[in-house]
Design a protein around this motif. Structure first.
Motif, short mmCIF file in Angstrom:
data_model
loop_
_atom_site.label_atom_id
_atom_site.label_comp_id
_atom_site.label_asym_id
_atom_site.label_seq_id
_atom_site.Cartn_x
_atom_site.Cartn_y
_atom_site.Cartn_z
N GLY A 322 -4.61 8.34 -10.24
CA GLY A 322 -4.10 7.00 -9.93
C GLY A 322 -4.00 6.14 -11.16
N ALA A 323 -5.05 6.16 -11.98
CA ALA A 323 -5.05 5.34 -13.19
C ALA A 323 -3.92 5.78 -14.12
N ILE A 325 -1.05 7.11 -13.29
CA ILE A 325 0.24 6.62 -12.78
C ILE A 325 0.45 5.17 -13.19
N LEU A 326 -0.62 4.36 -13.01
CA LEU A 326 -0.49 2.94 -13.33
C LEU A 326 -0.22 2.74 -14.82
N ILE A 329 3.48 3.73 -15.60
CA ILE A 329 4.56 2.79 -15.26
C ILE A 329 4.44 1.50 -16.07
N LEU B 133 -0.06 -6.33 -10.59
CA LEU B 133 0.86 -5.35 -11.17
C LEU B 133 2.28 -5.54 -10.65
N LEU B 139 6.25 -4.74 -11.93
CA LEU B 139 6.41 -3.29 -11.81
C LEU B 139 6.86 -2.94 -10.39
N ALA B 143 5.94 2.52 -6.86
CA ALA B 143 5.21 3.31 -7.85
C ALA B 143 3.79 2.78 -8.01
N VAL B 144 3.66 1.45 -8.10
CA VAL B 144 2.33 0.85 -8.28
C VAL B 144 1.39 1.26 -7.16
N ILE B 146 1.66 3.75 -5.06
CA ILE B 146 1.35 5.18 -5.04
C ILE B 146 0.20 5.43 -6.02
N GLY B 147 0.24 4.71 -7.15
CA GLY B 147 -0.85 4.83 -8.11
C GLY B 147 -2.17 4.33 -7.56
N THR B 148 -2.16 3.13 -6.96
CA THR B 148 -3.42 2.59 -6.44
C THR B 148 -3.86 3.35 -5.19
N LEU B 149 -2.90 3.97 -4.48
CA LEU B 149 -3.27 4.83 -3.35
C LEU B 149 -4.23 5.92 -3.84
N ALA B 150 -3.84 6.58 -4.95
CA ALA B 150 -4.69 7.64 -5.50
C ALA B 150 -5.95 7.05 -6.11
N LEU B 151 -5.81 5.94 -6.84
CA LEU B 151 -6.96 5.33 -7.53
C LEU B 151 -8.04 4.89 -6.53
#
Lengths: 351, 349
Positions: A322-323, A325-326, A329, B133, B139, B143-144, B146-151
């Motif tokens: 996740g980090a 990806i952030l 972008i 974000l 942003l 995409a943001v 999806i990133g925080t979903l995983a994080l």
């Protein structure tokens, strides 16, 4: 979700231009991105190997490449779709359906050549892709919504078809399973399949007019239409391609694991999109390469394998993804802003 | 219609006046997707109660409400966010992380009275990260989140691993699963209804609601009209985080089980419900009534068909088909209408 500073790739609306003054700005940006991932990958491998020399053993490298190859094939299809400013959330479900199709054909037909199973899996994937393509093309609905719907539908069909059963390794012909373990000159066949997919798609996107068209469509669909690009047809083919790639990945999944049930590939869609985004493919379209995306898939897989070696709790894996990806972008945004400034400066010179 | 002077290009404008009865009727249908969903929901509820006596039982009603509660709650702020043209895919992970934090704090001897507000505060912080974000850095929200979903999901696992915390105070767990007095109305129904009314009033009857629609319809135009779209979106993400965290607390109490994987995959169900309810993924359009009807519709179908021994798998297909039909139908009708108009024009020429 607009990105006003998005830079169109060179030759967006025109035939591929050979830029005489070196690589274009966007190419530089993408190179920086790929180099960044490569550097991260090397640092990760070096640090992990310092912890445990076995990390670079041929067995371990083989495992990582095998794990990356299935995601790698999926990410090739996803990249092509994402470049056109669309997204395919259904790939995990298509993988499951194709894997089950390949598995049941191989277990049902005694003595059928394995090519029948492969074709069955790929065909099922392509048909699913075609369904997505037609809905996106003629429904006038964003791909996010269409593929969210078909994600449920394809998964549901897989469950109905499987009916809670699973196909186990002993039902499948050994020849088919060998596909999952066979090597050619020491390289696993599945890895070769993934590399071939990446190379072919990479060359196509870079060298062929219709491949470059996809970038134009993703950067500015309306302009691409005005420039005479068959936007609808290209997007249609992109979705069929993504479905077929998910079909290939399904066959690979069945051959590698030997056991297939209807849940195969659940949640893969997010891994694949994550790999593409980390690899520099923008969800707003028009930007990215399959090389980058494949590197992204390799990086994410390698992180997964190196955590236990580094004695980091395996549970950190998802948080790190996740980090990443952030960071990816945010870095894109930074580079895009800088590129836009540079372009502005350059055009000021011309004036 | 003797409108032989109208050019094909102006067709869209001419029929938006709704001068022909067919066009008028189609237009009504187009405008009223949320009414249609409400009607379908009512029909499904009636049919289910008539055909299956178990469906109407008070026990089943309680279960129905408990089952739909998390999606119902999260769909409220999600509707706002999608109307502004953004999306939040991290909600289920916020739910999971909030539950994991709750379990962790409970294991570490915190009082439940302190834990619940802290979980909601945590949700605000997570939402603020999304908001920062998306709204401040600009942003892309897909995409943001999806990133925080995983994080966020990853952090939930880091916090709680694969253990489940289950020994929450009985008073709390039984309140969540209990009913009001001797009736069939679950305790949980009261806050759900209150939340729905508050969100609906804000969206449909306040200047803030109009700002939300305006931002979704055109970010730039809204800015010229003096609306700070970025600030608006930031706070919507904060609220969405808080609501998802609250759903995480309720989830843990309802199942008496705080786990890092609570609510996995729920984000897609919420988005499906919001879109099925007639909210446009492009932003600017949709009403909360339709969304809430869609939530009830999906939960009812699931519940009723399960009582009829129809498999979950078939239900998965029904959800997908409903979603696609719901978003496709207006476009198909529009195409039919345009081509009918064009034919008519050709005939009159």
């Amino acid at each position: 979700m607009s990105a006003p500073t998005r830079v169109a790739p060179a030759g967006a609306a025109t035939p591929p231009v050979k830029s005489d003054d070196g690589p274009s700005l966007i190419e530089k940006v993408l190179q920086v991105r790929s180099l960044g991932i490569l550097a991260a990958l090397i640092v990760l491998v070096v640090v992990t190997t310092m912890q445990n020399g076995n990390f670079l053993s041929s067995q371990s490298i083989r495992d990582i490449l095998l794990a990356a190859s299935i995601v790698g094939v999926l990410v090739v299809g996803q990249t092509v779709v994402m470049i056109t400013k669309n997204i395919d959330l259904s790939v995990g479900s298509v993988l499951g359906l194709s894997a089950f199709a390949a598995g049941s054909v191989m277990s049902g037909a005694d003595g059928a050549p394995i090519v029948v199973g492969i074709l069955a899996g790929v065909a099922v994937g392509a048909v699913c892709g075609l369904a997505n393509a037609l809905l996106v093309r003629f429904g006038g609905v964003p791909a996010l919504v269409v593929t969210l719907g078909t994600m449920y539908i394809f998964r549901g069909i897989a469950y109905l078809w499987a009916g809670g059963e699973q196909i186990t390794a002993d039902e499948m012909p050994p020849d088919f399973l060998t596909l999952g373990t066979a090597t050619l000159l020491g390289v696993p066949v599945l890895v070769i399949v993934a590399v071939v997919a990446v190379v072919l798609a990479g060359v196509y996107l870079r060298r062929y007019r219709s491949g470059r068209d996809l970038y134009a469509i993703g950067s500015n669909g309306h302009a691409a239409e005005l420039a005479g690009i068959a936007v609808g047809k290209r997007i249609l083919l992109a979705f069929v391609f993504s479905g077929a790639m998910a079909g290939v990945a399904g066959v690979m999944f069945a051959a590698r694991f030997g056991t297939v049930d209807a849940a195969a590939g659940s949640g893969y869609e997010l891994n694949v999109i994550a790999a593409a985004v980390v690899g520099g493919v923008a969800v707003v379209g028009g930007v990215g390469t399959v090389w980058g995306a494949a590197l992204g898939a390799l990086l994410l897989t390698t992180i997964n394998s190196s955590l236990p070696v580094l004695q980091i709790n395996q549970f950190w894996q998802q948080a790190i993804v996740g980090a990443l990806i952030l960071i990816a972008i945010a870095a894109d945004r930074l580079l895009a802003v800088r590129a836009a400034q540079q372009l502005r400066k350059r055009s000021a010179h011309v004036d | 219609m003797s409108t032989d002077t109208i050019e094909p290009a102006t067709i869209a404008q001419s029929d938006s006046d709704g001068r022909t009865s067919t066009a008028g009727r189609i237009r009504e249908l187009l405008a009223g997707w949320d009414s249609a969903i409400i009607a379908i929901t009512v029909v499904v509820l009636v049919v289910a109660s008539v055909t299956n006596p178990d469906f109407g039982s008070s026990r089943n009603f309680t279960f129905l409400v408990l089952d739909l509660a998390p999606i119902f709650l999260i769909a409220l702020p999600m509707t706002f966010i999608i109307i502004t043209g953004e999306i939040d895919l991290s909600v289920a992970s916020v739910l999971g992380l909030s539950g994991a934090a709750m379990g962790w704090m409970w294991n570490n001897g915190f009082a439940i009275e302190a834990i619940i507000p802290m979980c909601i505060l945590l949700g605000c912080v997570l939402g603020a990260l999304n908001g920062f974000l998306v709204a401040k850095l600009g942003l892309p929200s897909l995409a943001v989140t999806i990133g925080t979903l995983a994080l966020f999901r990853g952090l939930a696992f880091v916090l709680l691993g694969d253990q489940a915390v289950s020994n929450f105070p009985r008073a709390y767990t039984s309140w969540v699963t209990g009913t009001v007095g001797g009736t069939a109305i679950p305790n949980l129904a009261i806050p759900l209804v209150v939340a729905a009314v508050v969100f609906a009033v804000i969206l449909q009857a306040t200047p803030l609601g109009r700002d939300i629609y305006a931002t979704g319809a055109s970010d730039t135009a809204a800015r010229f009209a003096g609306i700070d779209g970025a600030r608006l979106k930031f706070w919507l993400y904060v609220v969405c985080g808080a609501v998802a965290a609250l759903a995480g607390v309720l989830w843990s109490l309802r199942y008496s089980s705080a786990r890092a994987d609570n609510g996995s995959g729920l984000e897609l169900a919420v988005v499906a419900a919001v879109l099925l309810g007639g909210v446009s993924i492009f932003g600017g359009k949709g009403r909360l009534a339709g969304v809430l009807a869609a939530v009830v519709l999906l939960a009812t179908l699931q519940n009723a068909l399960r009582l009829e021994d129809i498999s979950n798998e078939a239900l998965t297909i029904v959800t997908g088909v409903l979603l696609i039909v719901a978003v496709l139908l207006p476009n198909l009708l529009k195409t039919v209408r345009t081509s009918a108009q064009r034919r008519k024009l050709q005939n009159t020429n």
